[in-house]
Each structure stands twice: as structure tokens, then as C-alpha cells.
Design an enzyme around this catalytic site. Structure first.
Site, PDB file in Angstrom:
ATOM      1  N   SER A 185       0.883  -1.325   0.385  1.00  0.00           N
ATOM      2  CA  SER A 185       0.196  -0.165   0.265  1.00  0.00           C
ATOM      3  C   SER A 185       0.780   1.141  -0.618  1.00  0.00           C
ATOM      4  O   SER A 185       1.454   1.330  -0.875  1.00  0.00           O
ATOM      5  CB  SER A 185      -0.979  -0.515   1.511  1.00  0.00           C
ATOM      6  OG  SER A 185      -1.799   1.036   1.467  1.00  0.00           O
TER       7      SER A 185
ATOM      8  N   HIS B 214      -7.885  -5.858   1.034  1.00  0.00           N
ATOM      9  CA  HIS B 214      -6.539  -4.529   0.517  1.00  0.00           C
ATOM     10  C   HIS B 214      -4.874  -5.272   1.435  1.00  0.00           C
ATOM     11  O   HIS B 214      -4.154  -5.175   0.540  1.00  0.00           O
ATOM     12  CB  HIS B 214      -6.596  -3.283   1.397  1.00  0.00           C
ATOM     13  CG  HIS B 214      -5.503  -2.495   1.509  1.00  0.00           C
ATOM     14  ND1 HIS B 214      -5.552  -1.569   0.028  1.00  0.00           N
ATOM     15  CD2 HIS B 214      -4.973  -1.677   1.956  1.00  0.00           C
ATOM     16  CE1 HIS B 214      -3.718  -0.869   0.678  1.00  0.00           C
ATOM     17  NE2 HIS B 214      -3.863  -0.915   0.858  1.00  0.00           N
TER      18      HIS B 214
ATOM     19  N   ASP C  57     -10.709  -5.290  -2.911  1.00  0.00           N
ATOM     20  CA  ASP C  57      -9.843  -4.232  -1.959  1.00  0.00           C
ATOM     21  C   ASP C  57     -11.270  -3.412  -1.478  1.00  0.00           C
ATOM     22  O   ASP C  57     -11.271  -2.400  -2.633  1.00  0.00           O
ATOM     23  CB  ASP C  57      -8.394  -3.817  -2.622  1.00  0.00           C
ATOM     24  CG  ASP C  57      -7.524  -3.061  -1.780  1.00  0.00           C
ATOM     25  OD1 ASP C  57      -8.231  -1.798  -0.786  1.00  0.00           O
ATOM     26  OD2 ASP C  57      -6.244  -2.754  -1.991  1.00  0.00           O
TER      27      ASP C  57
END
Length: 274
Positions: free
Chosen positions: A110, A236, A205
Site C-alpha cells: 500500500s 487490501h 480491496d
């Protein structure tokens, strides 16, 4: 003092207490001459990328798991941190490993993927592993987080009791504004990236905007890049046991790291599992 000793001491001074929130360095008894710098995501800790580190370590890779300043401590600490500090920590891990003559790759989850990409624009990386990277967060107000932080300092995030030591239930909007700083650099950085890159994402996600990982992948300058999209059952955070496809994630990482690209000019392609 070694890099890991310095970073662990820094973590202690910042207020890190839980042992799984400290930065780590995994050094195999018979290293293969390669190392990977791994970067966790926003509001999390090095614990969230440890399964990837362990899998690489078992394949004789040296692995440095960095702790981004402001993480593993408190939301108030994170509120005062800058994206430049996150990049500096990743770069210091790289420089320490490079001093040992290792061939270094990078990886991140991320926001950690954005840090890894920034590192790749500043230091030569052998390969890149990007987990749930993005160019836009799902929340429509995210681009204005820096401005909104003057009125709403924190965003609440649902975190279970079992995870409360490792994730923040309050996320400072000012720090989300620092993510936006990283994002603003991506249009310039992505075309510069030439290292072979693996991008893993999912349609399940709920954190990043739909299709944003694909757009990031398409803008990468690397001639050798692979995109794999998991289905709606995958969250995610791809790198922990909350992902039912974790074993597949780990295997794809190992296959990619062991793949030779220099003799295979046609290697970039997309695969999907929906």
C-alpha cells in the site's frame, strides 16, 4: 552501530513497545547474495509484511523490514511525521545492505509500495514487489486530507481488539496528507522505473480506488512487469493471514524473485483470478 541496532534504538526512543512492531533484519546462514527492503503500509507496522520476509528468508534472501516513523507508537506521533522521513528510513536500509555488497530489491504494501517506488527512483533496485499499490484512495475526500486535518484531526478506523497493538484505530488526516505528497510524485517517478516489477492487487480491496493499481502498473516504465488481480474475497492487506490467498501471494513473490528477466525480453503480461 549497525543499521538494525540504530533503527531498533530509534524505535524504542519513539515509544515502540510490542516486539512485532520493531524493524527487523533477517540474515540467512548461507545468503544468496541478494537482499530485499520491505516497507509496511500506513497505520500498520513491520509485522504486516513479516510473512513475505520469512518466505524470502527461507529462500536465503537477506531481508530488512523497515518501520516507518510514526508507526507502532501512537496516532499523535504519526500526525507529526513527514513522508520524507519514511523515504529516508527505506533509503538508510538500502544503503546499509549495499555496503555489504548485496544485490538489492524492494517491496512495499500500500503506502509502503509508494515508498518503495520512490526508493527505486533514488537507488538502483534489482526488482520490485508491490502489494496493493495505488494512485488514488477510495474515499472521495482523501485528496483533501491535508486541508481537512485543520477541522477533523483524525479519521476513525475499525480495528479489532486482537489487532489493536498493530494498527491504529484513529488515523491522523495530516498524515494522510503526506500520502498525497507521495502520490503527487508518482506521475514523474513511474515512467523512470525500469526494474522488473510484480504488482499484486484485488477487486475486494475496500481501501484503494477500483482500477487504480492497474493504472499504476500501466504507467510503470519497466519492460518486465507482471500484474495479478485477486478476486472479491481478497482484502487490501495481501501479506497477512487475513488474506485467504496468502500462500499464493508468497509463491508468486518467490517465483518472481527467482525468475531471470535479462534473457527473456517478452515477460510483461497480465493475469487475473476473479
Amino acid at each position: 552501530m549497525s543499521w538494525i541496532a540504530e533503527e531498533r534504538e530509534r524505535a524504542r526512543k519513539d515509544g515502540v513497545h510490542h516486539r512485532e512492531n520493531f524493524p527487523f533484519l533477517l540474515t540467512p546462514e548461507q545468503p544468496n547474495g541478494q537482499a530485499v527492503v520491505l516497507v509496511h503500509g500506513f497505520g500498520a507496522t513491520p509485522r504486516s509484511i513479516f510473512p513475505v520476509a520469512r518466505a524470502l528468508y527461507q529462500e536465503r534472501y537477506t531481508v530488512a523490514g523497515v518501520r516507518l516513523p510514526g508507526h507502532g507508537t501512537s496516532p499523535a506521533d504519526l500526525k507529526r511525521r513527514k513522508a520524507t522521513e519514511w523515504i529516508t528510513v527505506a533509503r538508510s536500509a538500502y544503503d546499509a545492505l549495499a555496503a555489504d555488497g548485496l544485490k538489492i530489491s524492494g517491496g512495499g504494501l500500500s503506502t509502503g509500495a509508494l515508498v518503495a517506488l520512490t526508493l527505486a527512483s533514488q537507488r538502483p533496485l534489482h526488482k520490485l514487489l508491490l502489494f496493493s499499490p495505488f494512485l488514488r484512495l477510495r474515499h472521495h475526500l482523501a485528496p483533501f486530507a491535508g486541508f481537512l486535518s485543520f477541522f477533523v484531526p483524525y479519521q476513525k478506523s475499525a480495528v479489532g481488539q486482537a489487532e489493536s497493538d498493530f494498527y491504529y484505530s484513529r488515523r491522523p488526516l495530516k498524515a494522510i496528507g503526506e500520502i498525497n505528497r507521495l502520490l503527487r510524485d508518482m506521475p514523474h517517478i513511474l515512467p523512470q522505473i525500469k526494474a522488473p516489477t510484480l504488482v499484486l492487487t484485488s477487486t475486494g480491496d475496500a481501501t484503494i480506488a477500483p482500477g487504480t493499481a492497474l493504472k499504476l502498473y500501466e504507467r510503470l516504465g519497466s519492460p518486465d512487469k507482471i500484474l495479478h488481480t485477486y478476486g472479491n474475497n481478497v482484502p487490501h492487506v495481501l501479506t497477512t493471514t487475513e488474506n485467504p490467498e496468502l500462500n499464493d501471494v508468497l509463491q508468486r513473490c518467490l517465483d518472481f524473485m527467482n525468475q531471470e528477466f535479462s534473457n527473456s525480453p517478452i515477460n510483461n503480461g497480465q493475469s487475473s483470478s476473479i
